[in-house]
Design a protein around this motif. Structure first.
Motif, PDB file in Angstrom:
ATOM      1  N   UNK A  70      39.028  -0.905 -27.078  1.00 40.66           N
ATOM      2  CA  UNK A  70      40.157  -1.700 -26.260  1.00 40.66           C
ATOM      3  C   UNK A  70      40.549  -0.833 -25.204  1.00 40.66           C
ATOM      4  N   UNK A  71      40.652   0.489 -25.319  1.00 41.31           N
ATOM      5  CA  UNK A  71      41.219   1.339 -24.043  1.00 41.31           C
ATOM      6  C   UNK A  71      40.151   1.206 -23.029  1.00 41.31           C
TER       7      UNK A  71
ATOM      8  N   UNK B 178      39.245  -2.972 -16.868  1.00 37.45           N
ATOM      9  CA  UNK B 178      39.621  -4.321 -16.330  1.00 37.45           C
ATOM     10  C   UNK B 178      40.725  -3.684 -15.294  1.00 37.45           C
ATOM     11  N   UNK B 179      41.583  -2.703 -15.483  1.00 39.73           N
ATOM     12  CA  UNK B 179      42.461  -2.412 -14.401  1.00 39.73           C
ATOM     13  C   UNK B 179      41.670  -1.988 -13.204  1.00 39.73           C
ATOM     14  N   UNK B 180      40.502  -1.204 -13.309  1.00 33.75           N
ATOM     15  CA  UNK B 180      39.823  -0.675 -12.114  1.00 33.75           C
ATOM     16  C   UNK B 180      39.306  -2.039 -11.419  1.00 33.75           C
ATOM     17  N   UNK B 181      38.840  -2.906 -12.232  1.00 37.19           N
ATOM     18  CA  UNK B 181      38.421  -3.971 -11.668  1.00 37.19           C
ATOM     19  C   UNK B 181      39.393  -4.865 -10.733  1.00 37.19           C
TER      20      UNK B 181
ATOM     21  N   UNK C 249      29.413  -3.061  -6.045  1.00 32.49           N
ATOM     22  CA  UNK C 249      29.005  -2.509  -7.208  1.00 32.49           C
ATOM     23  C   UNK C 249      30.032  -2.365  -8.181  1.00 32.49           C
ATOM     24  N   UNK C 250      31.212  -1.288  -7.595  1.00 34.33           N
ATOM     25  CA  UNK C 250      32.200  -0.943  -8.704  1.00 34.33           C
ATOM     26  C   UNK C 250      33.075  -1.951  -9.157  1.00 34.33           C
ATOM     27  N   UNK C 251      33.547  -2.970  -8.320  1.00 34.74           N
ATOM     28  CA  UNK C 251      34.244  -3.969  -9.085  1.00 34.74           C
ATOM     29  C   UNK C 251      33.656  -5.010  -9.742  1.00 34.74           C
ATOM     30  N   UNK C 252      32.463  -5.293  -9.349  1.00 32.36           N
ATOM     31  CA  UNK C 252      31.724  -6.192 -10.321  1.00 32.36           C
ATOM     32  C   UNK C 252      31.206  -5.522 -11.755  1.00 32.36           C
ATOM     33  N   UNK C 253      30.827  -4.393 -11.624  1.00 31.99           N
ATOM     34  CA  UNK C 253      30.416  -3.727 -12.652  1.00 31.99           C
ATOM     35  C   UNK C 253      31.722  -3.469 -13.754  1.00 31.99           C
ATOM     36  N   UNK C 254      32.833  -3.176 -13.167  1.00 39.04           N
ATOM     37  CA  UNK C 254      34.038  -2.815 -13.891  1.00 39.04           C
ATOM     38  C   UNK C 254      34.520  -4.088 -14.491  1.00 39.04           C
ATOM     39  N   UNK C 255      34.379  -5.329 -13.803  1.00 39.80           N
ATOM     40  CA  UNK C 255      34.869  -6.596 -14.428  1.00 39.80           C
ATOM     41  C   UNK C 255      34.011  -6.858 -15.331  1.00 39.80           C
ATOM     42  N   UNK C 256      32.886  -7.018 -15.183  1.00 45.01           N
ATOM     43  CA  UNK C 256      31.825  -7.626 -16.158  1.00 45.01           C
ATOM     44  C   UNK C 256      31.710  -6.532 -17.434  1.00 45.01           C
TER      45      UNK C 256
ATOM     46  N   UNK D  93      34.135  -4.582 -18.477  1.00 48.48           N
ATOM     47  CA  UNK D  93      35.337  -4.654 -18.755  1.00 48.48           C
ATOM     48  C   UNK D  93      35.599  -5.885 -19.787  1.00 48.48           C
ATOM     49  N   UNK D  94      35.071  -7.015 -19.417  1.00 45.33           N
ATOM     50  CA  UNK D  94      35.081  -8.432 -20.209  1.00 45.33           C
ATOM     51  C   UNK D  94      34.259  -8.080 -21.331  1.00 45.33           C
ATOM     52  N   UNK D  95      33.165  -7.484 -21.238  1.00 46.30           N
ATOM     53  CA  UNK D  95      32.228  -7.180 -22.469  1.00 46.30           C
ATOM     54  C   UNK D  95      32.930  -6.358 -23.433  1.00 46.30           C
ATOM     55  N   UNK D  96      33.411  -5.212 -23.091  1.00 49.76           N
ATOM     56  CA  UNK D  96      34.340  -4.122 -23.985  1.00 49.76           C
ATOM     57  C   UNK D  96      35.425  -4.919 -24.793  1.00 49.76           C
ATOM     58  N   UNK D  97      36.040  -6.195 -24.039  1.00 52.65           N
ATOM     59  CA  UNK D  97      37.131  -6.743 -24.576  1.00 52.65           C
ATOM     60  C   UNK D  97      36.513  -7.485 -25.738  1.00 52.65           C
ATOM     61  N   UNK D  98      35.300  -8.391 -25.324  1.00 53.94           N
ATOM     62  CA  UNK D  98      34.963  -8.858 -26.349  1.00 53.94           C
ATOM     63  C   UNK D  98      34.390  -8.429 -27.467  1.00 53.94           C
TER      64      UNK D  98
END
Length: 142
Positions: free
Chosen positions: A88-89, A95-98, A123-130, A132-137
């Motif tokens: 979760x962390x 997510x915050x970085x994204x 690179x950085x934003x799409x990777x963090x958002x993608x 981050x979403x995967x980690x949340x799921x």
């Protein structure tokens, strides 16, 4: 999320965190690849001049490698609540970085000029958002 999808997402996330941690360990040796020097590396990675001295990058390496280990354990159903909370962390941090990256891209936050702007956008934003979403799921998966 099916078991196979959760495992694949977890392994991909572990890979990302491990590569990030290993890059920080590499930079702790004084090497600056893929940049020519520490200043260029700092401007590309962070958009500002900061130190890449071991006292700065070693704690970051430890953090990302510990996160990778916990996510790997959670992916394989080990560690219970502790590994779920670390996952979760990881999701929250990515997510915050994204979201910050979206703010820089949209001009809501001041984005440094130079290579950081394009690396953040591509690179950085799409990777963090993608991821981050995967980690949340993954954190929600049983």
């Amino acid at each position: 999320m099916t078991g196979t999808t959760a495992r694949r997402s977890g392994i991909a996330l572990v890979g990302l965190l491990a590569v990030d941690g290993l890059a920080h360990l590499y930079w702790a040796t004084g090497q600056t690849w893929p940049a020519a020097d520490e200043r260029a590396l700092s401007l590309a990675v962070l958009g500002m001049e900061v130190s890449f001295a071991p006292r700065v990058v070693l704690p970051l390496a430890a953090l990302t490698l510990t996160g990778a280990a916990a996510v790997l354990a959670h992916t394989h159903g080990r560690g219970g609540r502790a590994t779920r909370l670390v996952t979760v962390a990881v999701a929250a941090g990515l997510g915050v970085r994204g979201l910050a990256g979206l703010g820089w891209a949209a001009g809501v936050l001041d984005s440094p000029a130079g290579p950081f702007y394009w690396l953040n956008l591509a690179l950085y934003t799409p990777a963090c958002l993608g991821f981050g979403w995967a980690a949340a799921r993954l954190a929600r998966a049983r």
